[in-house]
Design a protein around this motif. Structure first.
Motif, short mmCIF file in Angstrom:
data_model
loop_
_atom_site.label_atom_id
_atom_site.label_comp_id
_atom_site.label_asym_id
_atom_site.label_seq_id
_atom_site.Cartn_x
_atom_site.Cartn_y
_atom_site.Cartn_z
N VAL A 8 51.23 -21.59 20.20
CA VAL A 8 50.43 -22.33 19.22
C VAL A 8 51.28 -23.47 18.68
O VAL A 8 52.32 -23.24 18.05
N ASP A 9 50.82 -24.71 18.92
CA ASP A 9 51.55 -25.87 18.42
C ASP A 9 50.63 -27.08 18.41
O ASP A 9 49.85 -27.26 19.35
N ASP A 10 50.73 -27.88 17.37
CA ASP A 10 49.93 -29.10 17.31
C ASP A 10 50.59 -30.25 18.07
O ASP A 10 49.99 -31.29 18.27
N ASN A 11 51.82 -30.06 18.51
CA ASN A 11 52.51 -31.03 19.36
C ASN A 11 52.19 -30.67 20.81
O ASN A 11 52.81 -29.79 21.40
N LEU A 12 51.20 -31.34 21.37
CA LEU A 12 50.71 -30.98 22.71
C LEU A 12 51.76 -31.17 23.79
O LEU A 12 51.79 -30.40 24.76
N GLU A 13 52.62 -32.16 23.65
CA GLU A 13 53.66 -32.39 24.65
C GLU A 13 54.65 -31.24 24.68
O GLU A 13 54.99 -30.71 25.74
N LEU A 14 55.10 -30.82 23.52
CA LEU A 14 56.04 -29.70 23.42
C LEU A 14 55.38 -28.41 23.93
O LEU A 14 56.00 -27.65 24.68
N MET A 15 54.14 -28.19 23.53
CA MET A 15 53.43 -27.00 23.97
C MET A 15 53.29 -26.98 25.50
O MET A 15 53.47 -25.95 26.14
N MET A 26 51.53 -26.63 10.73
CA MET A 26 50.39 -27.15 11.48
C MET A 26 49.25 -27.39 10.50
O MET A 26 49.19 -26.76 9.44
N PRO A 27 48.35 -28.29 10.87
CA PRO A 27 47.16 -28.48 10.01
C PRO A 27 46.26 -27.24 10.08
O PRO A 27 46.37 -26.44 11.00
N SER A 28 45.41 -27.09 9.16
CA SER A 28 44.43 -26.01 9.01
C SER A 28 45.10 -24.69 8.63
O SER A 28 45.07 -24.30 7.48
N LYS A 29 45.72 -24.00 9.56
CA LYS A 29 46.38 -22.72 9.27
C LYS A 29 47.80 -22.81 9.80
O LYS A 29 48.00 -23.02 10.99
N ASN A 30 48.80 -22.65 8.93
CA ASN A 30 50.18 -22.76 9.40
C ASN A 30 50.62 -21.48 10.11
O ASN A 30 49.88 -20.48 10.15
N GLY A 31 51.81 -21.52 10.66
CA GLY A 31 52.31 -20.40 11.45
C GLY A 31 52.41 -19.09 10.69
O GLY A 31 52.11 -18.02 11.22
N LEU A 32 52.82 -19.16 9.43
CA LEU A 32 52.94 -17.93 8.63
C LEU A 32 51.57 -17.32 8.35
O LEU A 32 51.41 -16.09 8.41
N GLU A 33 50.59 -18.16 8.06
CA GLU A 33 49.23 -17.66 7.86
C GLU A 33 48.68 -17.06 9.15
O GLU A 33 47.98 -16.04 9.12
N LEU A 34 49.00 -17.68 10.28
CA LEU A 34 48.55 -17.17 11.57
C LEU A 34 49.13 -15.78 11.83
O LEU A 34 48.40 -14.88 12.26
N ILE A 35 50.40 -15.59 11.55
CA ILE A 35 51.03 -14.28 11.77
C ILE A 35 50.35 -13.22 10.90
O ILE A 35 50.10 -12.09 11.35
#
Length: 75
Positions: free
Chosen positions: A6-13, A55-64
């Motif tokens: 999960v990443d908003d940086n599509l190149e890195l992902m 990340m926009p909308s839901k950050n990584g901590l919220e996702l976990i």
């Protein structure tokens, strides 16, 4: 291993996905935390989640936290 990236940086992902697939893993991607929540819910068997923290909308901590709740529901 089935991995969710999960990443908003599509190149890195994309680079991370390439390396993991090349090494024999099954990879599912999502570009933000909200999409990742739905992907996790709809894709049983994910063993590892790699997420960006900011990340926009839901950050990584919220996702976990969401993933933990989904796992408790599935048990």
């Amino acid at each position: 291993m089935k991995i969710l990236i999960v990443d908003d940086n599509l190149e890195l992902m994309g680079m991370l996905e390439f390396v993991l697939v090349h090494n024999g893993h099954t990879v599912i991607t999502a570009s933000d935390g909200n999409k990742a929540s739905w992907v996790y819910w709809d894709s049983p068997g994910i063993e590892l989640t790699i997420t960006d923290k900011d990340m926009p909308s839901k950050n990584g901590l919220e996702l976990i936290k969401t993933i933990r709740a989904i796992r408790k529901t599935a048990m």
